[in-house]
Design a protein around this motif. Structure first.
Motif, PDB file in Angstrom:
ATOM      1  N   VAL A   1      56.997  26.821 -19.787  1.00 60.44           N
ATOM      2  CA  VAL A   1      58.269  26.202 -20.168  1.00 60.44           C
ATOM      3  C   VAL A   1      57.991  24.891 -20.909  1.00 60.44           C
ATOM      4  O   VAL A   1      57.163  24.084 -20.491  1.00 60.44           O
ATOM      5  N   THR A   2      58.712  24.676 -22.003  1.00 59.65           N
ATOM      6  CA  THR A   2      58.580  23.456 -22.802  1.00 59.65           C
ATOM      7  C   THR A   2      59.918  22.733 -22.848  1.00 59.65           C
ATOM      8  O   THR A   2      60.951  23.283 -22.427  1.00 59.65           O
ATOM      9  N   GLU A   3      59.924  21.518 -23.387  1.00 59.83           N
ATOM     10  CA  GLU A   3      61.190  20.809 -23.516  1.00 59.83           C
ATOM     11  C   GLU A   3      62.128  21.527 -24.487  1.00 59.83           C
ATOM     12  O   GLU A   3      63.351  21.431 -24.366  1.00 59.83           O
ATOM     13  N   ARG A   4      61.566  22.270 -25.453  1.00 63.67           N
ATOM     14  CA  ARG A   4      62.407  23.043 -26.376  1.00 63.67           C
ATOM     15  C   ARG A   4      63.159  24.131 -25.625  1.00 63.67           C
ATOM     16  O   ARG A   4      64.352  24.365 -25.868  1.00 63.67           O
ATOM     17  N   ILE A   5      62.474  24.794 -24.698  1.00 67.84           N
ATOM     18  CA  ILE A   5      63.130  25.816 -23.887  1.00 67.84           C
ATOM     19  C   ILE A   5      64.186  25.183 -22.989  1.00 67.84           C
ATOM     20  O   ILE A   5      65.305  25.705 -22.852  1.00 67.84           O
ATOM     21  N   LEU A   6      63.860  24.043 -22.374  1.00 69.61           N
ATOM     22  CA  LEU A   6      64.830  23.360 -21.527  1.00 69.61           C
ATOM     23  C   LEU A   6      66.053  22.923 -22.329  1.00 69.61           C
ATOM     24  O   LEU A   6      67.187  23.007 -21.849  1.00 69.61           O
ATOM     25  N   SER A   7      65.842  22.458 -23.548  1.00 73.32           N
ATOM     26  CA  SER A   7      66.957  22.054 -24.388  1.00 73.32           C
ATOM     27  C   SER A   7      67.837  23.250 -24.727  1.00 73.32           C
ATOM     28  O   SER A   7      69.075  23.146 -24.731  1.00 73.32           O
ATOM     29  N   LEU A   8      67.220  24.393 -24.989  1.00 75.15           N
ATOM     30  CA  LEU A   8      67.977  25.618 -25.242  1.00 75.15           C
ATOM     31  C   LEU A   8      68.828  25.990 -24.034  1.00 75.15           C
ATOM     32  O   LEU A   8      70.009  26.332 -24.164  1.00 75.15           O
TER      33      LEU A   8
END
Length: 316
Positions: free
Chosen positions: A130-137
């Protein structure tokens, strides 16, 4: 519709992610050599919808994305058009049929899962990729998210997480366990941006540190609605623990196993009178569900040196 031979989903070859939005391929017809009796065949498309949803509900969401979509059009519609199936999305580190996840593949899966949830997702549990991009999504697609669990994440850093956490104002449960980075600035803002938070778990992979640090405790003391708190292997002291007890008056469950800078003397014990469920620093880790590896040279409550180490692999 052509009758299909019942095959275990786990035996089916995993589709590529590019196939997630394609029409499912038809399976070949049953053999005509008489080796299988007609009575042994079932038309899976005739399953009642409630039964089919019950079957899908027993799978994790990566399995749903990689398997049932390819059975038949009815199964695909059930897996795609039922937002209730995607209300809780569990995508912790997963291995299936030789198919390893990475952040790019998981991003595509999360995007598909969020689309299917139709804005109703209330829980997202992610693993190491999990990345911050996934969390933002997730934050953009699930404004009502109530549960966020991040386990063994290695690509999320504090400054990025501090910005992303503001997307989850309805959060009631948060877990940050065994992650590669520490999140001091994120912890500072959680009490303000997640005012409904009731359950918080902050666990470290290393179970002993000679460094004393009450910064996390001071941040947690601002989470005034907490009912349950687990601080496994944290470096807080009695002073930090007192801040938490004073700042979280509704706290009922507290787990401070392997927090060896906390000295459980009579005075400290008296302050735990209102806590219904309490796990002490020296309590057994037999029921601990994450990977851990620690050595305890000499905790503060011991008068003799202790040489003890234990290792356990994570289920993820």
């Amino acid at each position: 519709m052509l009758p299909l031979k019942p095959i275990p989903l786990a035996m089916a070859a995993p589709p590529s992610l590019s196939c997630l939005l394609e029409e499912p391929r038809r399976l070949p017809p049953p053999p005509q050599d008489g080796t299988d009796r007609e009575a042994d065949w079932r038309d899976w498309a005739e399953l009642p919808r409630d039964v089919l949803l019950a079957v899908l509900g027993r799978l994790d969401h990566i399995e749903i994305l990689m398997g049932p979509d390819m059975v038949c059009s009815l199964w695909r519609r059930a897996a795609t058009d039922e937002p209730e199936l995607w209300r809780r999305i569990d995508m912790r580190f997963h291995y299936a049929d030789g198919f390893y996840l990475n952040s790019r593949k998981l991003l595509q899966m999360v995007r598909a899962a969020m689309r299917r949830s139709a804005g109703r997702c209330e829980a997202f549990w992610g693993g190491s990729y999990v990345t911050e991009r996934i969390l933002s999504l997730v934050g953009n697609a699930a404004p009502s998210l109530k549960s966020l669990r991040l386990i063994e994440c290695r690509d999320i850093v504090d400054l990025a997480f501090k910005l992303v956490i503001t997307k989850f104002p309805m959060l009631e449960e948060l877990e940050i366990s065994n992650c590669m980075h520490r999140f001091p600035e994120t912890l500072e803002v959680i009490g303000d941006v997640c005012p409904l938070l009731k359950r918080f778990r902050l666990s470290q992979r290393s179970f002993y540190s000679e460094c004393v640090d009450d910064n996390a405790a001071m941040a947690i003391a601002k989470m005034s609605e907490l009912r349950s708190l687990q601080l496994t292997a944290n470096s807080l002291t009695n002073s930090g623990l007192e801040l938490i007890l004073n700042g979280c008056p509704l706290l009922e469950s507290l787990d401070i196993r392997s927090c060896y800078h906390v000295c459980m003397d009579d005075e400290m014990q008296a302050k735990f009178a209102r806590i219904k469920t309490l796990r002490h620093p020296e309590d057994s880790m037999d029921d601990y569900d994450l990977s851990f590896n620690y050595t305890i040279p000499r905790p503060c409550w011991s008068t003799e040196p202790i040489e003890y180490s234990m290792g356990c692999q994570s289920p993820y």
